[in-house]
Design an enzyme around this catalytic site. Structure first.
Site, PDB file in Angstrom:
ATOM      1  N   ASN A   1      -4.357 -78.162  -7.484  1.00  0.00           N
ATOM      2  CA  ASN A   1      -5.747 -78.072  -7.035  1.00  0.00           C
ATOM      3  C   ASN A   1      -6.210 -76.634  -6.864  1.00  0.00           C
ATOM      4  O   ASN A   1      -5.392 -75.755  -6.604  1.00  0.00           O
ATOM      5  CB  ASN A   1      -5.889 -78.806  -5.694  1.00  0.00           C
ATOM      6  CG  ASN A   1      -5.952 -80.305  -5.862  1.00  0.00           C
ATOM      7  OD1 ASN A   1      -6.602 -80.801  -6.769  1.00  0.00           O
ATOM      8  ND2 ASN A   1      -5.269 -81.034  -4.992  1.00  0.00           N
TER       9      ASN A   1
ATOM     10  N   TYR B   1     -13.822 -88.148  -1.760  1.00  0.00           N
ATOM     11  CA  TYR B   1     -14.220 -86.758  -1.556  1.00  0.00           C
ATOM     12  C   TYR B   1     -15.734 -86.609  -1.408  1.00  0.00           C
ATOM     13  O   TYR B   1     -16.216 -85.590  -0.910  1.00  0.00           O
ATOM     14  CB  TYR B   1     -13.720 -85.876  -2.701  1.00  0.00           C
ATOM     15  CG  TYR B   1     -12.230 -85.650  -2.671  1.00  0.00           C
ATOM     16  CD1 TYR B   1     -11.682 -84.625  -1.899  1.00  0.00           C
ATOM     17  CD2 TYR B   1     -11.369 -86.461  -3.393  1.00  0.00           C
ATOM     18  CE1 TYR B   1     -10.315 -84.418  -1.851  1.00  0.00           C
ATOM     19  CE2 TYR B   1      -9.993 -86.270  -3.350  1.00  0.00           C
ATOM     20  CZ  TYR B   1      -9.477 -85.242  -2.578  1.00  0.00           C
ATOM     21  OH  TYR B   1      -8.119 -85.058  -2.529  1.00  0.00           O
TER      22      TYR B   1
END
Length: 430
Positions: free
Chosen positions: A157, A254
């Site tokens: 990420n 998210y």
């Protein structure tokens, strides 16, 4: 979706390298490789990490998992990157520059400005990108020098920004996330069908996606899914059921950072960071991994995160190396798939994957409610990559000012100074 039996690799033995192989998450990956050995017949797996003490424990458990499940492949480990990647058909990246300590900072100092503290989006996500992109590009360059035909599968990420960096520098790379496969498995369980019967119309950017349809046997059953299981899905996402009914889609969890930003900030301020929780879990996991009698992934690992990543990684790697053309949900170049974005943007969509890489499937026109946010975050990712590649306070400030979770001069100014102060040891230009 796992490749069909016709597309598997029965006559080819594969070597994989995992950079960041000392992660406590690696046994999940190993378990997937062991269970799906007919799909991806590994001959050799090399775990690479500078932390040799962790490698010893993780590597030992990995060998015991292979032995328990009767996998004939060899597992080795090394802190020598060049030696580990030599001859690999694919290299998987699962890095965390700065470790959980840096993640803890990413999740806490933005809260002081009233902004979400999170490791993949907002100011914390930018900090992680600045630490990570230069390291990943150095690794990729070394892979290209030793194995120009090897594929790089990035799980590091922020996946969208890291994958964009790799692709704009000409590397053979694909980004991978477990959100889509997690939804596929969740929906299959709710519907009482096998996961490979569920086809998702998954659209957006990494960690900014929506499920626009859920097809079983060619029929879109998303309206039925929401009608019968909307409360369960909304509860898992921690979003109001009324929002799902309004959207008629299932947003990634998210999206809560965007749709309920202020409530999330208050929640995060009231409890320990996720990084602190994960660090405690990791200490327990390492203690378990050191037990020579342990030969399977422990139940505690499910609390570490990243569910189903191993199966997604097996499916993607098998499609790349087996030239199958199977549909996988990946992060790859836009190339006019979403016409309102530049071609070099990285999007997360279903794609047909073969030896040439992913080819995104056609996408229905996106409604402004989704297209507007996607375009905004894509612009931020462009500026974030500029800051990661070229450095400088002004570039960091521009990226933060452009982010929809920040977007105010005073916040962006303060967050810029905080970001640089907390990450100076990882920023060569600071």
């Amino acid at each position: 979706m796992l490749p069909s039996s016709a597309g598997r690799l029965p006559h080819r033995r594969v070597k994989l390298a995992v950079v960041g192989g000392g992660s406590t998450y690696t046994p999940e990956l190993i378990d997937g490789f062991a269970r799906l050995r007919d799909v991806l017949p590994l001959e050799e797996l090399v775990l690479i990490d500078p932390a040799l003490d962790r490698l010893e424990m993780v590597g030992g458990l990995a060998r015991r998992i292979f032995a328990r499940q009767g996998h004939p492949g060899r597992i080795s480990w090394t802190d020598d990157l060049d030696a580990g990647i030599d001859g690999a058909d694919a290299v998987l990246l699962q890095l965390r520059i700065g470790g959980q300590a840096a993640r803890n900072q990413d999740e806490t100092w933005p809260l002081e400005c009233g902004c979400v503290g999170q490791e993949t989006t907002g100011a914390g996500g930018l900090a992680k990108a600045l630490r990570t992109v230069p390291v990943v590009l150095d690794i990729a360059e070394r892979v290209r020098r030793r194995n120009p035909d090897a594929w790089i599968v990035d799980f590091t990420n922020p996946v969208g920004i890291v994958t964009r960096a790799l692709l704009t520098h000409g590397h053979r790379a694909v980004g991978l996330c477990n959100v889509a496969i997690g939804f596929q498995r969740k929906f299959a369980k709710l519907l009482g069908v096998a996961p490979d019967q569920v086809e998702l119309e998954h659209i957006g950017l990494n960690h900014l996606t929506w499920e626009r349809s859920v097809r079983v046997a060619g029929e879109d059953i998303l309206p039925k899914l929401l009608a019968e299981h909307g409360e369960t899905i909304a509860g898992d996402l921690r979003l109001p059921r009324t929002l799902l009914d309004h959207l008629g889609t299932v947003p990634s969890y998210y999206l809560r950072y965007y749709y309920q930003h202020d409530a999330v900030v208050e929640e995060l301020r009231s409890k320990p960071s996720r990084a602190a929780e994960v660090a405690a879990i990791e200490r327990q996991l390492l203690s378990l991994y050191g037990d020579p009698a342990l030969d399977e992934k422990p139940e505690l690992l499910s609390r570490r995160g990243g569910a189903f990543y191993s199966e997604a990684a097996v499916a993607l790697t098998s499609s790349l190396l087996g030239n199958t053309g199977d549909v996988q949900i990946v992060n790859t170049l836009n190339n006019d798939t979403l016409p309102f974005l530049p071609d070099d943007a990285v999007i997360e969509v279903p794609a047909a994957v073969d030896a040439a890489g992913p080819a995104p499937l056609p996408v229905r026109p996106l409604e402004p409610l989704y297209a507007g946010l996607i375009a905004n975050v894509t612009a931020y990712e462009h500026l974030a990559l500029e800051a990661a590649l070229r450095g400088g306070r002004e570039r960091v400030f521009s990226a933060l000012l452009s982010h929809p979770l920040i977007g105010q001069i005073d916040y962006a100014d303060r967050l810029t100074d905080e970001l640089i102060a907390h990450n100076r040891e990882h920023l060569t230009w600071a």
